[in-house]
Design a protein around this motif. Structure first.
Motif, PDB file in Angstrom:
ATOM      1  N   GLY A  69       1.026 -41.211   4.434  1.00  0.00           N
ATOM      2  CA  GLY A  69       0.531 -41.985   5.554  1.00  0.00           C
ATOM      3  C   GLY A  69       0.837 -43.464   5.460  1.00  0.00           C
ATOM      4  O   GLY A  69       1.530 -43.938   4.543  1.00  0.00           O
ATOM      5  N   GLU A  70       0.288 -44.220   6.394  1.00  0.00           N
ATOM      6  CA  GLU A  70       0.518 -45.660   6.465  1.00  0.00           C
ATOM      7  C   GLU A  70      -0.082 -46.388   5.269  1.00  0.00           C
ATOM      8  O   GLU A  70       0.453 -47.401   4.821  1.00  0.00           O
ATOM      9  CB  GLU A  70      -0.069 -46.215   7.767  1.00  0.00           C
ATOM     10  CG  GLU A  70       0.262 -47.665   8.034  1.00  0.00           C
ATOM     11  CD  GLU A  70       1.763 -47.914   8.185  1.00  0.00           C
ATOM     12  OE1 GLU A  70       2.194 -49.067   7.947  1.00  0.00           O
ATOM     13  OE2 GLU A  70       2.500 -46.965   8.542  1.00  0.00           O
ATOM     14  N   GLN A  71      -1.191 -45.858   4.738  1.00  0.00           N
ATOM     15  CA  GLN A  71      -1.795 -46.510   3.577  1.00  0.00           C
ATOM     16  C   GLN A  71      -0.871 -46.461   2.365  1.00  0.00           C
ATOM     17  O   GLN A  71      -0.807 -47.414   1.586  1.00  0.00           O
ATOM     18  CB  GLN A  71      -3.134 -45.860   3.248  1.00  0.00           C
ATOM     19  CG  GLN A  71      -4.237 -46.175   4.260  1.00  0.00           C
ATOM     20  CD  GLN A  71      -5.527 -45.461   3.935  1.00  0.00           C
ATOM     21  OE1 GLN A  71      -5.529 -44.259   3.640  1.00  0.00           O
ATOM     22  NE2 GLN A  71      -6.629 -46.184   3.976  1.00  0.00           N
ATOM     23  N   ALA A  72      -0.142 -45.353   2.217  1.00  0.00           N
ATOM     24  CA  ALA A  72       0.815 -45.250   1.120  1.00  0.00           C
ATOM     25  C   ALA A  72       1.928 -46.280   1.282  1.00  0.00           C
ATOM     26  O   ALA A  72       2.360 -46.915   0.313  1.00  0.00           O
ATOM     27  CB  ALA A  72       1.397 -43.844   1.054  1.00  0.00           C
ATOM     28  N   ARG A  73       2.385 -46.461   2.519  1.00  0.00           N
ATOM     29  CA  ARG A  73       3.428 -47.459   2.768  1.00  0.00           C
ATOM     30  C   ARG A  73       2.914 -48.867   2.511  1.00  0.00           C
ATOM     31  O   ARG A  73       3.601 -49.688   1.900  1.00  0.00           O
ATOM     32  CB  ARG A  73       3.941 -47.330   4.208  1.00  0.00           C
ATOM     33  CG  ARG A  73       5.051 -48.320   4.539  1.00  0.00           C
ATOM     34  CD  ARG A  73       5.556 -48.148   5.957  1.00  0.00           C
ATOM     35  NE  ARG A  73       6.612 -49.114   6.241  1.00  0.00           N
ATOM     36  CZ  ARG A  73       6.391 -50.365   6.631  1.00  0.00           C
ATOM     37  NH1 ARG A  73       5.142 -50.792   6.782  1.00  0.00           N
ATOM     38  NH2 ARG A  73       7.397 -51.184   6.862  1.00  0.00           N
ATOM     39  N   GLU A  74       1.699 -49.168   2.975  1.00  0.00           N
ATOM     40  CA  GLU A  74       1.142 -50.508   2.759  1.00  0.00           C
ATOM     41  C   GLU A  74       0.961 -50.799   1.269  1.00  0.00           C
ATOM     42  O   GLU A  74       1.082 -51.944   0.837  1.00  0.00           O
ATOM     43  CB  GLU A  74      -0.189 -50.636   3.493  1.00  0.00           C
ATOM     44  CG  GLU A  74      -0.046 -50.713   5.008  1.00  0.00           C
ATOM     45  CD  GLU A  74       0.837 -51.880   5.430  1.00  0.00           C
ATOM     46  OE1 GLU A  74       0.683 -52.979   4.875  1.00  0.00           O
ATOM     47  OE2 GLU A  74       1.707 -51.680   6.316  1.00  0.00           O
ATOM     48  N   LYS A  75       0.665 -49.781   0.515  1.00  0.00           N
ATOM     49  CA  LYS A  75       0.574 -49.931  -0.943  1.00  0.00           C
ATOM     50  C   LYS A  75       1.902 -50.398  -1.518  1.00  0.00           C
ATOM     51  O   LYS A  75       1.960 -51.317  -2.343  1.00  0.00           O
ATOM     52  CB  LYS A  75       0.151 -48.593  -1.549  1.00  0.00           C
ATOM     53  CG  LYS A  75       0.175 -48.524  -3.069  1.00  0.00           C
ATOM     54  CD  LYS A  75      -0.226 -47.115  -3.497  1.00  0.00           C
ATOM     55  CE  LYS A  75      -0.086 -46.912  -4.990  1.00  0.00           C
ATOM     56  NZ  LYS A  75      -0.484 -45.531  -5.399  1.00  0.00           N
ATOM     57  N   VAL A  76       2.989 -49.792  -1.079  1.00  0.00           N
ATOM     58  CA  VAL A  76       4.312 -50.173  -1.571  1.00  0.00           C
ATOM     59  C   VAL A  76       4.688 -51.577  -1.084  1.00  0.00           C
ATOM     60  O   VAL A  76       5.302 -52.355  -1.807  1.00  0.00           O
ATOM     61  CB  VAL A  76       5.371 -49.133  -1.146  1.00  0.00           C
ATOM     62  CG1 VAL A  76       6.763 -49.585  -1.551  1.00  0.00           C
ATOM     63  CG2 VAL A  76       5.050 -47.788  -1.787  1.00  0.00           C
ATOM     64  N   VAL A  77       4.297 -51.910   0.155  1.00  0.00           N
ATOM     65  CA  VAL A  77       4.537 -53.266   0.652  1.00  0.00           C
ATOM     66  C   VAL A  77       3.834 -54.293  -0.240  1.00  0.00           C
ATOM     67  O   VAL A  77       4.393 -55.343  -0.567  1.00  0.00           O
ATOM     68  CB  VAL A  77       4.076 -53.405   2.113  1.00  0.00           C
ATOM     69  CG1 VAL A  77       4.127 -54.864   2.568  1.00  0.00           C
ATOM     70  CG2 VAL A  77       4.943 -52.545   3.033  1.00  0.00           C
TER      71      VAL A  77
END
Length: 391
Positions: free
Chosen positions: A217-225
């Motif tokens: 999800g988006e939370q996983a992407r924001e973590k990488v950001v």
């Protein structure tokens, strides 16, 4: 007397006729950071030390904290500049002794007299300044073998510097001095550490992150950001590319042997990372793999992974165990972010019994069951790029 920050250079001093190239890259990075802090600053370089002077109201402690993330700087010293005579040096010591000592009670004085015309030699300077500090009633003792702090007096050509010995800097080589590489950045602990370690050697890094919606999800992407932003704070800038591999994963699960799924996916990731790297001028790929840490990181598995690409693959963590990687992750500020409980695509469809000794022949046979080029092309079309500026 004026508060200053001194940046001590590390291995740059070993460079020969091309030394100025490295010096200029480091100075450019420092000036970029100073512009981002507001106010007016001056920089003055001499004898492997960069002196930063701030204008009225400048927060030199904040400057020092930021400079500790500059690659190429071995140590950062906050101190004071004064006239080059013993009366001025004594006044500076007396006025700022508690700050210079930082709460320490065991100290020694160190003198560095680059101006040999100064009337006192280094031992005399140390004796004079040490006696003054002892006379201030701060409960100090001299310990030349194991001091808590080294009060340092530097006699330069135009002025004297007094500081408490400084703190360790990032070290390494200036950003941009050794080319550009593409980091395969997941949400785990290892890959950010690998990116930091290669960046420390002067390599500019960009990142590529593989997502798998709707499984991630988006939370996983924001973590990488957030991880990429942390790295950008050291390097100055980073471009993060996001590529969806959902179709690839679903196709592999339908048509290929489950035990080889992770390696087959990994080879697709390497191909996509290489394609991204060639677009951005990167000359190598960087991964966070460590020999034997998981099934896809045995020597056999790493061999078949590398076969999918022609660019060199750097693995800075290859000989580190997990505990050593965690220590470094804590040091650079990525561990807490990596520990957030959001899965990345590598944890989706994980095989129950992965093959730890794969052969290239069986890998290629499985890849013949799918249209590798078409799958990779469609995945690459999903690529999005985010530019991150260091803070």
């Amino acid at each position: 007397m004026k508060k200053i920050v001194l940046l001590k250079y590390g291995e740059l001093v070993l460079k020969g006729l091309n030394r100025s190239y490295f010096d200029n890259l480091l100075l450019r990075r420092v000036r970029t950071l100073l512009r981002g802090m507001g106010g007016a600053y001056e920089t003055d370089y001499a004898q492997s030390t960069l002196c930063i002077r701030g204008g009225e109201g400048a927060d030199m402690d904040a400057v020092a904290a930021r400079m500790k993330k500059v690659f190429g700087v071995a140590s950062v010293c906050v101190g004071y500049e004064c006239e080059k005579d013993m009366d001025a040096i004594r006044q500076t010591l007396a006025a700022h002794a508690p700050e210079l000592l930082g709460g320490a009670t065991r100290f020694k004085c160190v003198a560095k007299r680059s101006d040999k015309r100064f009337p006192l030699g280094s031992p005399e300077i140390c004796a004079d300044c040490g006696a003054l500090l002892l006379s201030l009633g701060l409960g100090l003792t001299v310990d030349v073998l194991d001091p808590e702090v080294c009060v340092t007096i530097e006699i330069r050509d135009r002025a004297a510097f007094v500081h408490g010995g400084g703190e360790k800097g990032a070290g390494g080589m200036p950003t941009g001095s050794n080319g550009r590489a593409m980091l395969l950045l997941s949400g785990g602990i290892d890959s950010p550490v690998a990116g930091y370690m290669i960046a420390k050697r002067g390599v500019e890094i960009d990142g590529v992150y593989f997502e798998s919606p709707p499984y991630t999800g988006e939370q996983a992407r924001e973590k990488v950001v957030s991880l990429a932003q942390t790295l950008a704070n050291y390097t100055g800038r980073m471009y993060l590319n996001t590529v969806s591999v959902t179709e690839i994963q679903e196709t592999l699960m339908q048509k290929c042997d489950e035990k080889l799924f992770t390696l087959l996916l990994r080879r697709f990731m390497m191909r996509l990372a290489e394609r991204t790297a060639r677009l951005t001028g990167s000359a190598a790929l960087v991964t966070g793999e460590s020999v034997g840490q998981v099934a896809s990181q045995t020597m056999s598995a790493l061999g078949v992974t590398d076969e999918a690409v022609s660019l060199p693959v750097f693995r800075p963590c290859i000989g580190l165990d997990k505990e050593e990687i965690i220590v470094r992750a804590r040091q650079i500020g990525t561990f807490d972010i990596s520990s957030l409980p959001y899965e990345d695509c590598c944890t989706v469809f994980t095989p129950r019994h992965p093959n730890t000794r794969p052969t290239l022949e069986e890998i290629l046979e499985n890849e013949s069951r799918v249209d590798v080029d078409a799958l990779a092309a469609r995945a690459f079309e999903t690529r999005r790029t985010l530019r991150l500026e260091g803070k």
